[in-house]
Design an enzyme around this catalytic site. Structure first.
Site, PDB file in Angstrom:
ATOM      1  CB  SER A 245      -0.953   0.019   1.196  1.00 40.66           C
ATOM      2  OG  SER A 245      -0.235   0.184   2.405  1.00 40.66           O
TER       3      SER A 245
ATOM      4  CE  LYS B 275      -3.141   2.218   4.664  1.00 42.37           C
ATOM      5  NZ  LYS B 275      -2.900   1.329   3.508  1.00 42.37           N
TER       6      LYS B 275
END
Length: 260
Positions: A63, A141
């Protein structure tokens, strides 16, 4: 007599001549006797460092490609996450953070702990000192927007907007297609980049993976009770350095993506 005994005897005689009293010879402390103390001190220091200063985390997914490398069955990056900075300030747009996934982000999380009570206890103890990963859904993230800001996508160039201003995101290499006039946010064939607008609640963050086409981030959870945002209380720390593998060692950049 051995030379050692002779030396000891000479020293004692000299002390007597000088009117002194010979001090009893001190026996060296056994290393094996000190070893448990050294191990205990090392474990306590490791616990304090891991809890309050920094910890190493493994990147398990794609990701955050290409900033951070990770995939199933491969050797993922191991990153150093420092915990001190956010005790004196809050995450800023552009920061790469590690956080505990809220409930709606953790529905597929499977515990890594053993069902055996003894082994599970050993795993929990190992986790305290950093030898075993914590049994929680820790995610990595990049911060895109903070409390009070409104985030959406896209402008006519396919860029994310925060409070109406486009972001400068040089780290994004992989993203969904965006073709003005044929595959955008106002066309019949809508681009998968499009979302929002979402106003981030105070005390929360909007986060996204750098690999925009393969990241279950705030966009994926926008339907939950926090509109996909995460609480500041869930933030563990800031990712600052890639420690392993050696070929990828280096700092993790946190650019000012919103500019002035």
């Amino acid at each position: 007599m051995s030379s050692e005994s002779e030396t000891t005897g000479d020293s004692a005689a000299t002390s007597a001549v000088n009117g002194g009293t010979a001090e009893p010879e001190k026996k060296p402390r056994s290393f094996l006797r000190e070893l448990p103390i050294l191990i205990l001190v090392a474990l306590v220091l490791s616990f304090l460092l891991q809890t309050f200063v920094a910890r190493v985390y493994l990147i398990p997914s794609e990701s955050m490609e290409p900033t951070l490398h990770g995939c199933a069955g491969c050797t993922g990056d191991r990153i150093v996450v420092e915990k001190i900075g956010y005790r004196f300030g809050e995450p800023q747009p552009g920061d790469v953070i590690v956080f505990r996934g809220p409930d709606s982000w953790s529905q597929d999380f499977v515990s890594t702990r053993s069902s055996n009570v003894v082994i599970r206890g050993a795993q929990e103890l190992g986790s305290l000192v950093g030898l075993v990963p914590p049994d929680e859904n820790d995610l990595v993230k990049r911060v895109i927007a903070t409390g009070g800001q409104t985030v959406e996508c896209c402008d006519d160039q396919g860029r994310i907007l925060v409070d109406g201003k486009p972001l400068d995101e040089p780290y994004v290499v992989m993203d969904f297609p965006f073709v003005p006039g044929s595959q955008a946010c106002d066309t019949a064939l809508k681009s998968a980049r499009c979302f929002g607008p979402v106003t981030v609640p105070d005390g929360h963050l909007w986060v996204m993976g750098d690999n925009r086409s393969n990241s279950a981030d705030s966009r994926y959870h926008v339907g939950d009770d926090m509109q996909g945002t995460i609480p500041l209380d869930n933030v563990i720390g800031k990712a600052v350095f890639i420690a392993l593998p050696p070929a990828r060692m280096g700092t993790i950049s946190s650019p000012d993506i919103q500019g002035k």
